[in-house]
Write an enzyme that holds these catalytic residues in place. Structure first.
Site, PDB file in Angstrom:
ATOM      1  N   HIS A   1       0.447  -1.106  -0.033  1.00 16.26           N
ATOM      2  CA  HIS A   1       0.274  -0.075   0.277  1.00 16.26           C
ATOM      3  C   HIS A   1       0.624   1.223  -0.076  1.00 16.26           C
ATOM      4  CE1 HIS A   1      -2.800   3.198   0.987  1.00 16.26           C
ATOM      5  NE2 HIS A   1      -4.001   2.129   1.140  1.00 16.26           N
TER       6      HIS A   1
ATOM      7  N   GLU B   1      -3.849   2.143  -7.460  1.00 17.33           N
ATOM      8  CA  GLU B   1      -4.361   2.458  -6.617  1.00 17.33           C
ATOM      9  C   GLU B   1      -3.525   3.941  -6.550  1.00 17.33           C
ATOM     10  OE1 GLU B   1      -6.633   1.230  -3.101  1.00 17.33           O
ATOM     11  OE2 GLU B   1      -4.733   1.379  -1.780  1.00 17.33           O
TER      12      GLU B   1
ATOM     13  N   SER C   1     -10.258   6.530  -2.837  1.00 18.74           N
ATOM     14  CA  SER C   1     -11.695   8.171  -3.218  1.00 18.74           C
ATOM     15  C   SER C   1     -12.670   7.011  -3.852  1.00 18.74           C
ATOM     16  CB  SER C   1     -11.277   9.282  -3.709  1.00 18.74           C
ATOM     17  OG  SER C   1     -10.152   9.851  -2.544  1.00 18.74           O
TER      18      SER C   1
HETATM   19  P1  PGA Z   1      -9.406   6.079   0.006  1.00 16.61           P
HETATM   20  O1  PGA Z   1      -8.809   4.891   0.747  1.00 16.61           O
HETATM   21  O2  PGA Z   1     -10.798   5.051  -0.315  1.00 16.61           O
HETATM   22  O3  PGA Z   1      -9.899   6.485   1.831  1.00 16.61           O
HETATM   23  O4  PGA Z   1      -9.052   6.752  -0.517  1.00 16.61           O
HETATM   24  C1  PGA Z   1      -7.863   4.007  -0.407  1.00 16.61           C
HETATM   25  C2  PGA Z   1      -7.113   3.754   0.262  1.00 16.61           C
HETATM   26  O5  PGA Z   1      -5.905   4.026   0.736  1.00 16.61           O
HETATM   27  O6  PGA Z   1      -6.628   1.901   0.123  1.00 16.61           O
END
Ligand code: PGA
Length: 250
Positions: free
Chosen positions: A95, A164, A210
């Site tokens: 991540h 991501e 998001s």
């Molecule tokens: P978020 O996080 O949906 O709050 O932007 C996504 C993630 O970090 O996997």
């Protein structure tokens, strides 16, 4: 994987009491919407309680990181064996917050993904470009490097890739335009086919960053988007249910 994946990483949120309460509601959500494969990735301290609360429900449970070795002098780390004993289905690796704050590299992601293979966990490998790489049109090069090193000798049968984009994640994130997500997912698909041949067509590719009830349907409609990986909008079970409902009824 035939079912569309809907999952959430809780990051450093939810105490054990909160985790059990949320999981009870998620079990109900998953039984109402069995067209999805749901998964949750709680903090380590919540794993046992979540596992108990899931009580055999079809929801997968994962952890947010692990060391690749079985044991050793690594203060603060958790081994695959420890997680295996609790009974996880998947392990999230790479991540962007781990890459940014805890020195995670493509190489360490690869060591961990191979350890996941040998313990029978699905490796959920996160990739994504930062804003500078995007602005300098280096997204494809960044992703290719993350995938080439991170997935080196990793079994494609036990793999999920999450795209991501770093600039899309968290409070200050800007969600990717759905068409941009589709374009990048298609690049990732082609690259996975380059790495794994035809088997690369079967590896689920998730979008994260998001995702919310307003953009989930459009993101889910994009080519090669096999699931959504959701942070904030899924920590509230009402919003998570709304996302599942909208995708189902689209
Ligand atoms: P978020 O996080 O949906 O709050 O932007 C996504 C993630 O970090 O996997």
């Amino acid at each position: 994987m035939d079912k569309f994946l809907l999952g959430t990483n809780w990051k450093m949120h939810k105490t054990e009491v909160e985790a059990r309460d949320y999981t009870e509601k998620l079990v109900k959500l998953a039984s109402d919407y069995d067209n999805f494969q749901f998964f949750i990735i709680p903090p380590y301290t919540d794993l046992r309680g979540v596992k108990e609360t899931l009580a055999g429900a079809s929801v997968w449970m994962g952890a947010q990181n692990m060391h690749w070795l079985s044991e050793g002098p690594y203060t603060g780390e958790i081994s695959p064996e420890m997680l295996d004993e609790i009974g996880i289905d998947l392990i999230e690796l790479g991540h962007s917050e781990r890459r940014q704050y805890y020195n995670e590299t493509d190489y360490s992601v690869n060591l961990k993904a191979k350890a996941a293979n040998s313990h029978g966990f699905i490796a959920l490998v996160c990739v994504g470009e930062n804003i500078h790489e995007k602005e300098m049109d280096a997204t494809k090069e960044t992703l290719a490097k993350q995938l080439k090193i991170g997935l080196h000798e990793v079994f494609c049968e036990q793999l999920i890739v999450a795209y991501e984009p770093v600039w899309a994640i968290g409070e200050n994130g800007i969600p990717a335009e759905p068409s941009y997500a589709g374009y990048v997912h298609t690049f990732i698909r082609d690259y996975l086919i380059e790495l794994y041949g035809d088997k690369g067509k079967e590896i689920p590719i998730l979008y994260g960053g998001s995702v919310n009830p307003d953009n989930a349907v459009e993101l889910s409609n994009q080519p090669n988007v096999d699931g959504l990986f959701i942070g904030r909008s899924a920590w509230d079970i009402v919003k998570f249910r709304s996302i599942a409902k909208q995708i189902t009824e689209k």
